[in-house]
Design a protein around this motif. Structure first.
Motif, short mmCIF file in Angstrom:
data_model
loop_
_atom_site.label_atom_id
_atom_site.label_comp_id
_atom_site.label_asym_id
_atom_site.label_seq_id
_atom_site.Cartn_x
_atom_site.Cartn_y
_atom_site.Cartn_z
N SER A 70 -55.80 57.92 -28.69
CA SER A 70 -56.39 56.59 -28.85
C SER A 70 -57.71 56.50 -28.10
O SER A 70 -58.69 55.94 -28.59
CB SER A 70 -55.43 55.51 -28.36
OG SER A 70 -54.26 55.52 -29.15
N PRO A 101 -51.72 53.98 -31.15
CA PRO A 101 -51.97 53.82 -32.59
C PRO A 101 -50.89 52.94 -33.23
O PRO A 101 -49.72 53.02 -32.86
CB PRO A 101 -51.88 55.25 -33.14
CG PRO A 101 -51.88 56.15 -31.96
CD PRO A 101 -51.36 55.36 -30.81
N LEU A 159 -54.43 50.36 -31.94
CA LEU A 159 -55.43 50.78 -32.91
C LEU A 159 -54.79 50.66 -34.29
O LEU A 159 -53.91 51.45 -34.65
CB LEU A 159 -55.88 52.21 -32.62
CG LEU A 159 -56.78 52.34 -31.39
CD1 LEU A 159 -57.09 53.80 -31.09
CD2 LEU A 159 -58.08 51.54 -31.57
N LEU A 206 -57.55 59.42 -36.79
CA LEU A 206 -56.53 59.16 -35.77
C LEU A 206 -55.15 59.61 -36.26
O LEU A 206 -54.36 60.18 -35.49
CB LEU A 206 -56.52 57.67 -35.42
CG LEU A 206 -55.52 57.25 -34.34
CD1 LEU A 206 -55.78 57.99 -33.03
CD2 LEU A 206 -55.58 55.74 -34.09
N LEU A 233 -59.30 47.55 -33.14
CA LEU A 233 -58.52 47.36 -31.92
C LEU A 233 -58.02 45.92 -31.88
O LEU A 233 -58.78 44.98 -32.05
CB LEU A 233 -59.40 47.64 -30.69
CG LEU A 233 -58.71 47.46 -29.35
CD1 LEU A 233 -57.64 48.51 -29.12
CD2 LEU A 233 -59.73 47.52 -28.21
#
Lengths: 395, 364
Positions: B92, B118, B161, B221, B174
């Protein structure tokens, strides 16, 4: 996809199964089931009151000979019975060990007095048992057990430790394998005692098993047990234990199969509506292949069981045949558990007590299957039996 | 079979092993059913050691290292059943640092003062990371996000996230834990830790800039998460098998060490081979991919392989222990449960294979 096709066990057993269903419909109602499910997971499966209800209506000991108050059902009928009970999820553990292992041993090795004392109470659902076999140094090598019993007047004095007794924290009595002759060869110096778990000197240490239910270790410190509680002759316990096990192996398989069938039906039920990435999961070729393979294996496992029950009906003792059934069914349960986790995705992870745990206890299936592959003799030990007794391979 | 490491990498691994020595099964056991299920002070310690900023460029205060170093640390975390979400926090932080502008939250995320995790998963069967159903829209001059994220490791988190579909395609944003319209509901898992459902209703959100070279930040991610979880799974299986082999060396039955029985030796070798295969895949992929440009096929492949083999290995470990392995008191069961959790997060083996096939245009 629908549920599994009914298991055709022959007309007599099929009819008997229908009777069991009728009784269950009246006595194991959706309300009872909901109440049972509200209990914490580790408490489920054991219900002394339900055992008494079954006893009242004659459902304990259906396979017992008539002279002991049973219905004298055939082995296949018994198999139909235990499978149906297990499929319903009704709690039978409070009486099942007494009804099966203990009663079988008492038929063959009990004195008249012992039969009169224990069997009617077991049949009424008023006596609960756990098994006291394994010890720290005696797992697969059960005959290495060390818990000692020494004769003192009208009593045996027991010292030692037992492990992994399922239901050992709830049962009133334990079916205890003890060493009565430390000088004899391993298998020769063993005897069996029925011990009241509330006796002075017994310390219980309940613990959690991997699959979320309890079992217990027990410590025996100069526990005095009436000599009349020894079943079978002194030092003849190995025979008592193995006879009872042989008679029961097939029924234990029935319970395991029921768990498998129930879980499989829940999985296919889930697949009826599951959609992943906009597509019905049931149309995924990989899922179909897996479900089909599992269904075929379930049929095979059922046939293994039928073969074993026929052997018993012919007066034979299935030994390596029973081991084949156990290995196949427990490993099938593991495959089913893995398939369930794959098919349910991350949701399969929720713990058995979690709100909205899918399809009731699915992830638990995988952990429970490990017990099937270890308990009652590990699958490695079963494979030794199959290789040496069944295939006649050299030791 | 050792992975060839530079002296810096060896040092990093050793310092991670030292950190892990203070963790282990006993500590993990203590966190079961707790909230949060880890020690925030230990997370800050990992921050001080630089691990939470391991992928963050040095210019931005991180260690500026690569996937191999991340994998080395997380492998140790897996071995020690570490409960602090070091991997999720580290990826993250990396996500917050990938854009041209420094994210104001980055420094706190790297130090462990704030935990950002996440929140990408929307279904139980794995997701196409670039096609979230969660929506991002601009309303009254600010960005708002609406949708539901599942299976979020949100215990102790200060922010998430969140992947969302914006007007111009998928984005990462975010969302702060205390933001209006942000709701969390916990569910207990087999591992004794909670996973959370995160409901977002018109919740204020901040856009996270993507890396200049990547398609979108959400996908980046997601793939980082697959590598991170695979490395941790490797550690879990590695340690479980060591414990098991030690047991085979001391446990006697039938008058012999049970490790001398061929039936058990062969099973031991089978799990050893599986573990080595995962090790080789994890470190090859780590060595050959940049953190912000991971080949999706490889990320999917390694998560599929690690998820499947970790379950097989840890189950076999219990089988090799016999009855003692089936007790809750014995540590070996904790490794199975951790493997079950990590295997299924961000998609289990079936989900990964489905996505792999879809990516190859192999689907029906």
């Amino acid at each position: 996809m629908a549920t599994l096709p009914a298991h055709d066990m022959g007309s007599a057993a099929n009819a008997f199964r229908a009777e069991v269903r009728t009784w269950l419909a009246k006595n194991w109602t959706p309300e009872n089931q909901a109440a049972h499910r509200r209990k914490p997971f580790k408490e489920r499966g054991w219900d002394a009151e339900f055992s008494k209800l079954m006893g009242r209506d004659g459902w304990i000991g259906v396979g017992w000979p008539r002279k002991f108050g049973g219905q004298g059902c055939s082995v296949t009928e018994q198999l139909a019975f235990v499978t149906e009970m297990a499929n319903s999820g009704a709690p039978v553990q409070a009486h099942s060990t007494g009804e099966s292992i203990v009663a079988q041993a008492l038929f063959k090795h009990g004195t008249q007095e012992q039969q009169d004392e224990w069997l009617p109470a077991i049949r009424r659902g008023e006596r609960s048992f756990a098994l006291g076999y394994s010890e720290p140094e005696a797992g697969s090598d059960l005959a290495a057990l060390r818990t000692r019993a020494v004769r003192d007047g009208d009593h045996w004095v027991v010292n030692g430790q037992k492990l992994w007794s399922t239901g050992g924290d709830k049962a009133e009595y334990i079916w205890l394998a003890v060493r009565t002759d430390p000088e004899a060869k391993k298998h020769a110096g063993i005897s069996v005692l029925i011990v009241d778990l509330h006796s002075p000197g017994v310390t219980l240490r309940p613990s959690l098993a991997l699959y979320g239910k309890t079992f217990s270790a027990q410590f025996y410190d100069n526990v005095r047990v009436p000599a009349t509680n020894m079943v079978g002759a002194v030092n003849d316990g190995w025979k008592v234990i193995t006879d009872a096990l042989a008679a029961e192996r097939v029924m234990i398989g029935g319970t395991r199969m029921a768990g498998i069938e129930r879980a499989f039906d829940r999985l296919t039920e889930y697949l009826k509506t599951a959609v992943v990435g906009g597509k019905a999961l049931r149309n995924d070729p990989v899922v179909r292949d897996r479900i089909g393979a599992l269904a075929a294996d379930i049929e095979i496992a059922r046939q293994f069981q039928m073969r074993n029950s026929r052997l018993i009906e012919q007066g034979k003792v299935p030994l390596h045949e029973a081991a084949v059934g156990k290995v196949f069914a427990s490993e099938l349960q593991e495959r089913l558990g893995q398939a369930a986790l794959d098919i349910l995705g991350t949701r399969g992870l929720l713990s058995e007590d979690a709100e909205g745990a899918p399809l009731g206890e699915m992830e638990q299936l995988l952990r429970h299957s490990i017990m099937g592959m270890i308990g009652g003799g590990t699958n490695e030990i079963q494979r030794n039996v199959i290789a040496q007794r069944g295939l006649d391979l050299p030791r | 079979m050792d992975v060839r490491l530079t002296s810096e990498q060896s040092l990093l691994r050793d310092s991670a092993a030292k950190f892990v020595a203070a963790a282990g099964p006993k500590v993990a056991r203590g966190f079961r059913g707790q909230s949060p299920g880890f020690a925030p002070a230990r997370l800050r310690e990992a921050g001080e050691l630089g691990w939470l900023g391991i992928l963050v460029p040095e210019a931005n205060g991180g260690l500026g290292l690569g996937l191999t170093e991340l994998a080395l640390v997380l492998q140790q975390a897996g071995r020690g059943l570490v409960c602090e979400p070091i991997g999720l926090a580290a990826i993250s932080a990396a996500a917050l640092a990938q854009g041209p502008k420094l994210h104001p939250m980055l420094e706190r995320a790297m130090s462990g003062a704030a935990l950002i995790v996440p929140a990408l998963q929307e279904g139980a069967h794995g997701d196409e990371p670039s096609a979230p159903r969660t929506r991002l829209a601009r309303s009254q001059g600010s960005l708002r996000v609406t949708g539901r994220k599942m299976f979020v490791c949100a215990g102790g988190a200060d922010g998430f996230l969140v992947s969302a579909m914006g007007p111009d395609g998928p984005v990462l944003c975010l969302v702060e834990r205390d933001a209006p319209g942000c709701m969390l509901a916990a569910t207990q898992t087999v591992d004794g830790r909670s996973l959370f459902t995160l409901d977002l209703a018109d919740t204020p959100a901040n856009l996270v800039s993507p890396h200049p070279g990547s398609r979108d930040a959400a996908e980046t991610l997601h793939h980082l998460a697959l590598i991170a979880l695979s490395a941790e799974l490797l550690g879990v299986m590695e340690r479980a098998q060591e414990i098991t082999f030690d047991y085979l060396r001391i446990r006697k039955q039938f008058g012999k060490l049970i490790g001398s029985f061929q039936a058990l030796q062969h099973q031991a070798v089978n799990i050893y081979i599986r573990t080595e295969a995962v090790r080789s895949l994890v470190f090859q992929i780590a060595a050959n991919n940049e953190p912000f440009g991971i080949d999706p096929a490889l990320a999917i492949a390694v998560k599929a392989k690690a998820s499947e083999d970790a379950l097989v290995v840890t189950q076999t470990c219990i089988q090799l222990h016999g009855g003692i392995g089936f007790t809750d008191e014995h540590d070996i069961g904790l490794y199975l449960k951790r493997a079950m959790l990590l295997s299924s997060l961000f998609g289990n083996v079936a989900a990964q294979r489905r996505r792999y096939a879809a990516g190859m245009n192999l689907s029906a």
